[in-house]
Design an enzyme around this catalytic site. Structure first.
Site, PDB file in Angstrom:
ATOM      1  CD  GLU A 115       7.599  -5.316  95.290  1.00 50.97           C
ATOM      2  OE1 GLU A 115       7.641  -5.359  96.258  1.00 50.97           O
ATOM      3  OE2 GLU A 115       6.740  -3.708  95.377  1.00 50.97           O
ATOM      4  CG  ASP A 218     -12.471   7.808 107.625  1.00 52.35           C
ATOM      5  OD1 ASP A 218     -13.941   6.497 107.306  1.00 52.35           O
ATOM      6  OD2 ASP A 218     -11.700   7.500 108.405  1.00 52.35           O
ATOM      7  CG  HIS A 239      -1.339  -7.891  97.317  1.00 51.85           C
ATOM      8  ND1 HIS A 239      -0.963  -9.261  96.852  1.00 51.85           N
ATOM      9  CD2 HIS A 239      -0.155  -7.118  97.713  1.00 51.85           C
ATOM     10  CE1 HIS A 239       1.032  -9.255  96.812  1.00 51.85           C
ATOM     11  NE2 HIS A 239       1.013  -7.864  97.555  1.00 51.85           N
ATOM     12  NE  ARG A 291       1.180  -5.173  93.781  1.00 53.79           N
ATOM     13  CZ  ARG A 291       1.344  -4.575  95.306  1.00 53.79           C
ATOM     14  NH1 ARG A 291       0.730  -3.890  94.830  1.00 53.79           N
ATOM     15  NH2 ARG A 291       2.956  -4.625  95.117  1.00 53.79           N
ATOM     16  CG  HIS A 352      -2.213  -4.395  98.151  1.00 56.02           C
ATOM     17  ND1 HIS A 352      -2.146  -4.767  99.270  1.00 56.02           N
ATOM     18  CD2 HIS A 352      -1.539  -4.061  97.120  1.00 56.02           C
ATOM     19  CE1 HIS A 352      -0.882  -4.184  99.328  1.00 56.02           C
ATOM     20  NE2 HIS A 352      -0.662  -3.618  98.541  1.00 56.02           N
ATOM     21  NE  ARG A 387      -0.076   0.479  94.993  1.00 57.77           N
ATOM     22  CZ  ARG A 387       0.727  -0.555  95.539  1.00 57.77           C
ATOM     23  NH1 ARG A 387       2.314  -0.007  95.614  1.00 57.77           N
ATOM     24  NH2 ARG A 387       0.379  -1.266  95.998  1.00 57.77           N
TER      25      ARG A 387
END
Length: 534
Positions: A115, A218, A239, A291, A352, A387
């Site tokens: 990836e 939350d 994303h 990304r 994302h 990330r």
């Protein structure tokens, strides 16, 4: 006698990869209650298509995976945390295989895919639906464990702390949570010696998001209200390729489609530029750039040409190749009358992943005694300013285990919970205006998308801050007067999360990783975490 879930040794909030990993490890010795907000497979884990990154290929090294992670994270990562996670990855995958995750193999070894941002093939996967296979195996193991009690349909409202003890104390210990039971419409108290937040991210603060409906921040909001520091909330990952379809809000087209040869093209609406492949002009890595770069490029083309979407095309690889590599996506798109073996897929960027969150150390400890966190709710130092693909499920397994081993090693020092006051709703009535919640919810998601999206400016952020200030008064007033409902609880947390994102974004006077602002396009020489102190 059956275990009473309301008072157990350890309470885990969330039933995804991080929560169930912690629970399974703790259940070897302790009684564990796991609360899920809805059903047990409604969180983000089940939706993860890509896979899990680990050094397994001959010639690949831990050092290389660490470097790739640090480069993607734009220097904001904590190197010791990155080393810990990367070095524990192969063992985490072996344990998943042991509990029955049917990873794809080729010639007797695990099949690895590649990836964006990775210098080697190192993504183990189960076709293009890894998360679902992982969730299913973890859940099956948890359901079979007599020490784990799984409680569905519990919407947590707030942490029960020393302030809620029958004898008030300012000690800041966390003793459990108050949660709204969707089945009975009552608020219940769950107490434990240690509480683990594994509640996922805050993706639903945005109009377009690949996150499940319940990702309303939350855990982040509750931890902040209880006194935990929150870090790097401006680092929201978008994303690049979410299906553009007004009926289907959040169907992700995995990165692996680009990894296996997919190209980004301008659609027919682009006029004379229609069909042009735009990534090679913007980055030498073209479609395999990280990304944030791909998402910004698409955002730029959409804004420049006034488009609704761009095209992602892999049809040139041939029907057999496409069907073999992407069976789930191919079938799902056929239902929507798109045949990816013959035609391009319309895509837009979408929120994302929440890289920021509750500050934790390498044992998963937060700032509050007895409170731990793992997975997307946390900011562990692994992801930094962006990330790296397929490091997220990995973080859940490694930190789920780290939390369990710390609690186990220090069990003797954890006191049993004192008497905690029950939830008080003597001064509130049932709401007569659900429309207020819906209106506020839509408003937040729209201004966050427009003002706090992929490309930011100080003026846009200030506009968002102004809206949040107005909404805060409205929501606080509403919360003070009416009985809680799941929608009201989520709205309150959504607003808190939006506020934390905007405050963090205004604080950072540079562009780094996922935080890109036109007012400060340069990256400063030293990377510093944004830390908000309650």
């Amino acid at each position: 006698m059956a275990n009473d879930p309301h008072s157990s040794d350890i309470l885990v909030i969330g039933s995804g990869a991080a929560g169930l990993t912690a629970a399974l490890n703790l259940a070897q010795r302790f009684k564990v209650t796991v609360l899920a907000k809805g059903g047990f497979a409604e969180g983000s884990t089940a939706w993860a298509q890509g896979g899990i990154a680990a050094v397994l290929e001959p010639g690949d090294t831990f050092e290389s995976h660490i470097e790739d992670t640090m480069i993607a994270g734009a220097g904001l990562n904590d190197r010791a945390t990155v080393e810990m996670v990367v070095e524990n990855a192969p063992a985490a995958i072996a344990r998943l295989a042991e509990i029955g995750v049917p990873f794809n193999t080729e010639g007797g070894t695990l099949h690895l895919t590649r990836e964006g941002g990775h210098s080697h093939r190192r993504i183990v996967h189960v076709d293009d639906a890894t998360g679902l296979a992982v969730q299913t195996a973890l859940l099956k193991a948890a359901q079979a464990n007599p020490n784990i009690t799984l409680v569905p349909d519990m919407v947590v409202i707030d942490l029960a702390t020393s302030r809620h003890e029958e004898r008030y104390s300012g000690a800041g210990n966390v003793w459990g949570v108050y949660a709204f039971n969707r089945r009975t419409n009552r608020v219940e108290l769950f107490t434990a010696r240690a509480t683990v937040l594994a509640t996922g991210g805050a993706g639903r603060t945005y109009l377009f998001s690949t996150a499940p409906r319940g990702a309303t921040g939350d855990g982040i909001a509750m931890a902040w209200r209880a006194g935990c520091r929150i870090s790097n909330m401006e680092m929201m990952q978008f994303h690049p390729t979410c299906l553009y379809n007004l009926e289907v809000k959040n169907f992700l087209i995995t990165e692996a489609v680009r990894g296996e040869g997919g190209r980004l093209l301008l659609p027919p609406d682009a006029g004379e530029e229609a069909g042009r492949r735009f990534m090679p002009d913007l980055d030498p890595r073209a479609e395999l750039a990280p990304r944030d770069i791909v998402a910004r490029a698409i955002d730029h083309e959409i804004k420049r040409l006034g488009l609704d979407y761009v095209h992602l095309d892999i049809s040139h690889m041939g029907p057999e190749f496409v069907k073999h590599h992407f069976p789930t996506i191919h079938a799902r798109l056929l239902d929507l009358d798109i045949d990816m073996t013959r035609e391009p897929i319309p895509v837009v960027p979408a929120q994302h992943y929440t890289c920021g969150g509750v500050v934790i150390d390498r044992d998963g400890r937060t700032d509050l005694p007895n409170l731990y966190a793992a997975g997307e709710v946390s900011q562990s130092g692994l992801h930094g300013a962006n990330r790296l693909a397929s490091n997220s499920l990995l973080e859940c397994f490694v930190f789920g285990e780290a939390v369990a081993s710390h609690i186990t090693a220090h069990w003797g020092a954890l006191a049993p919970p004192p008497a905690i006051r029950p939830w008080d709703e003597s001064r509130v009535t049932d709401s007569d205006e659900e429309v207020v919640i819906k209106q506020n919810w839509t408003e937040i998601r729209r201004f966050m998308w427009n003002y706090v999206g992929i490309v930011r400016t100080t003026k846009r952020l200030e506009r968002a801050a102004h809206r949040i200030k107005m909404l805060r008064e409205e929501v606080a007033d509403y919360y003070g007067h009416f009985r809680v409902t799941p929608d009201l609880i989520e709205l309150r947390n959504l607003l808190e999360s939006a506020d934390l994102i905007v405050r963090s974004a205004l604080h950072r006077k540079e562009s780094r990783g996922l935080h890109y602002t036109l007012d400060y396009p340069e990256t400063l020489p030293v990377a510093v975490d944004t830390v908000l102190v309650p």
